[in-house]
Design a protein around this motif. Structure first.
Motif, PDB file in Angstrom:
ATOM      1  N   GLY A 370     -73.309  21.721 -39.338  1.00 41.46           N
ATOM      2  CA  GLY A 370     -74.486  21.772 -38.485  1.00 41.46           C
ATOM      3  C   GLY A 370     -74.455  20.867 -37.275  1.00 41.46           C
ATOM      4  N   VAL A 371     -73.811  19.705 -37.345  1.00 47.26           N
ATOM      5  CA  VAL A 371     -73.841  18.772 -36.218  1.00 47.26           C
ATOM      6  C   VAL A 371     -73.225  19.413 -34.981  1.00 47.26           C
ATOM      7  CG1 VAL A 371     -72.979  16.582 -35.328  1.00 47.26           C
ATOM      8  CG2 VAL A 371     -73.864  16.700 -37.660  1.00 47.26           C
ATOM      9  N   THR A 372     -72.016  19.912 -35.124  1.00 45.48           N
ATOM     10  CA  THR A 372     -71.325  20.489 -33.973  1.00 45.48           C
ATOM     11  C   THR A 372     -71.826  21.900 -33.661  1.00 45.48           C
ATOM     12  OG1 THR A 372     -69.572  20.927 -35.598  1.00 45.48           O
ATOM     13  CG2 THR A 372     -69.185  19.174 -34.007  1.00 45.48           C
ATOM     14  N   THR A 373     -71.978  22.736 -34.684  1.00 45.77           N
ATOM     15  CA  THR A 373     -72.405  24.115 -34.439  1.00 45.77           C
ATOM     16  C   THR A 373     -73.791  24.148 -33.822  1.00 45.77           C
ATOM     17  OG1 THR A 373     -71.101  24.809 -36.363  1.00 45.77           O
ATOM     18  CG2 THR A 373     -72.652  26.398 -35.464  1.00 45.77           C
ATOM     19  N   GLY A 374     -74.711  23.346 -34.363  1.00 46.38           N
ATOM     20  CA  GLY A 374     -76.059  23.323 -33.818  1.00 46.38           C
ATOM     21  C   GLY A 374     -76.097  22.858 -32.377  1.00 46.38           C
ATOM     22  N   THR A 375     -75.292  21.867 -32.042  1.00 43.96           N
ATOM     23  CA  THR A 375     -75.243  21.365 -30.661  1.00 43.96           C
ATOM     24  C   THR A 375     -74.759  22.449 -29.709  1.00 43.96           C
ATOM     25  OG1 THR A 375     -74.823  19.105 -31.441  1.00 43.96           O
ATOM     26  CG2 THR A 375     -74.231  19.618 -29.162  1.00 43.96           C
ATOM     27  N   VAL A 376     -73.674  23.134 -30.088  1.00 46.06           N
ATOM     28  CA  VAL A 376     -73.099  24.160 -29.221  1.00 46.06           C
ATOM     29  C   VAL A 376     -74.011  25.375 -29.115  1.00 46.06           C
ATOM     30  CG1 VAL A 376     -71.202  25.811 -29.061  1.00 46.06           C
ATOM     31  CG2 VAL A 376     -70.716  23.421 -29.500  1.00 46.06           C
ATOM     32  N   VAL A 377     -74.615  25.790 -30.234  1.00 47.45           N
ATOM     33  CA  VAL A 377     -75.521  26.935 -30.195  1.00 47.45           C
ATOM     34  C   VAL A 377     -76.708  26.640 -29.276  1.00 47.45           C
ATOM     35  CG1 VAL A 377     -77.171  28.279 -31.570  1.00 47.45           C
ATOM     36  CG2 VAL A 377     -74.844  27.935 -32.400  1.00 47.45           C
TER      37      VAL A 377
END
Length: 430
Positions: A370-377
């Motif tokens: 979630g940390v990276t995916t949420g930031t990019v999304v």
């Protein structure tokens, strides 16, 4: 000595970001975009929209953060949980390689935001370690290395004495070092995103649970108990904490959990030998164990499954078993904190990005990244809203079919996790 273990999350206690008070919505607002959910995805969306001068209101049901964004392990990982070739097999070559490319660059996006907005979240950029716990696990790491290196990723398989020095344990014979990655305090990162978004002009409301959404001409009206927001676009960023039946995000994941325990601060040679370069780590077990240190020297252990509702003595027994297996030189460790967060799983372990109705954007199924995916999304949503271009998103917008039998998936996963942990406590699966 009685255990000092208590059920509370470590990360808010050690966050260097000052928690800010955001009001509850108590009126009617007119904006360009309404974001529902104050976790990493929602706040990244609000931040990037505010940077573009797009009038944005964000509605959070609790405090910031109150969900998984402030309760996860804090690993800033590249890619998804499954290897890149498996991603391609699940999504097809074009979409699979798009995910591999976009999420491969996600850690740098996180660290750039941290630097640009001076977020005090104890960020490290020394990479992460995937630990081979047995021969089969080491073979899996070699397979991942080959796939990642074929795509130009800066990964190295560390073996033998070098591996023992880097991990601090003789039980791991190979570890895959991903130099793109790192660690953070996830609560502090989320609080920093909120601070930055508000400073740039986004309006944030807490304790403002959304009760429904209704069409109003060519716009959307988002309702709360004491107010409403009318917007051209709505971003549903509720992910694993989606609870209301009217919210279609709920149909596209099944709920899992992840629990963690944190020790008292540790000092001495035995403690200093554990992950001396401060990488975050996780092993190749069927039900993985995560391992990392925090800025005070605590040892953090975690695994898939629900810790809430289990006796503290059971959780302590599990943590003692893992610690004694990997780091016996520590001796007896006192555990201070334990907490659980939710994870949005999908059957194929890949995310979903979709538009359930015209003008509404949604994403879910991060499967523990979630940390990276949420930031990019969040960045991708803002770019799409501003430019009509979805190229910054890990996947193009689609119309996926709802997941069938979601409660059965959740039950099967949790039952399997619990049985595996019981076997570990009985030292059958160590």
């Amino acid at each position: 000595m009685p255990t000092p273990l208590s059920e509370r999350c470590l990360w808010p206690q050690t966050s260097a970001e000052t928690p800010l008070d955001y009001p509850a919505l108590a009126s009617h607002e007119e904006v360009d975009v309404c974001v529902v959910g104050g976790g990493i995805t929602g706040l990244s969306t609000a931040l990037h929209l505010a940077e573009k001068g797009i009038k944005t209101a964000l509605l959070e049901a609790g405090d910031i953060p109150s969900g998984g964004s402030g309760r996860n392990v804090g690993l800033v990982n590249a890619g998804l949980w499954i290897p890149p070739d498996d991603i391609v097999a699940a999504l097809g070559k074009e979409n699979g390689e798009r995910v591999n490319t976009v999420l491969g660059g996600a850690p740098s996006k996180v660290f750039n935001i941290i630097e640009r907005h001076a977020i005090q979240c104890d960020a490290t950029r020394t990479g992460t370690l995937h630990l081979g716990h047995n021969t089969k696990g080491c073979q899996e790491l070699a397979r991942r290395r080959d796939q990642l290196q074929n795509r130009g990723a800066p990964v190295t398989l560390i073996e033998g004495e070098a591996c023992e020095r880097m991990t601090g344990t003789s039980q791991i014979h190979a570890a895959l070092l991903d130099k793109r990655a790192g660690t953070i305090n996830p609560c502090a990162y989320t609080q920093g995103l909120a601070r930055a978004a508000a400073k740039l002009g986004a309006t944030l409301y807490c304790h403002s649970a959304v009760t429904g959404i209704e069409r109003q001409g060519d716009r959307w009206r988002v309702l709360t108990q004491n107010g409403s927001v009318t917007a051209n676009r709505v971003v549903m960023a509720t992910n694993a904490y989606t609870e209301d039946d009217w919210n279609q995000v709920r149909q596209h994941f099944f709920t899992g959990h992840y629990y963690q325990l944190a020790s008292e601060p540790l000092t001495g040679d035995a403690a200093d030998a554990i992950l001396p370069e401060k990488q975050g780590a996780w092993d190749t077990r069927t039900v993985l164990s995560s391992i990392r240190r925090d800025k005070a020297g605590r040892l953090l252990l975690g695994s898939l499954g629900k810790g809430e509702g289990k006796p503290l003595s059971y959780l302590t027994r599990w943590a003692d078993t893992i610690q004694n297996h990997y780091f016996p030189a520590l001796g007896n460790v006192r555990w201070e904190y334990t907490w659980t967060g939710k994870v949005a799983f999908t059957p194929d372990h890949t995310l979903r990005i979709f538009e359930p109705a015209p003008g509404i954007l949604s994403a879910t199924g991060y499967n523990g990244r979630g940390v990276t995916t949420g930031t990019v999304v969040g960045e991708g949503f803002a770019h799409y809203i501003a430019n009509g271009d979805d190229s910054l998103l890990p996947l193009p917008l689609s119309q996926p079919k709802p997941i069938r039998a979601r409660p059965l998936w959740s039950c099967a996963y949790e039952s399997g996790f619990s049985l595996y942990h019981a076997g570990q406590c009985l030292r059958v699966l160590i």
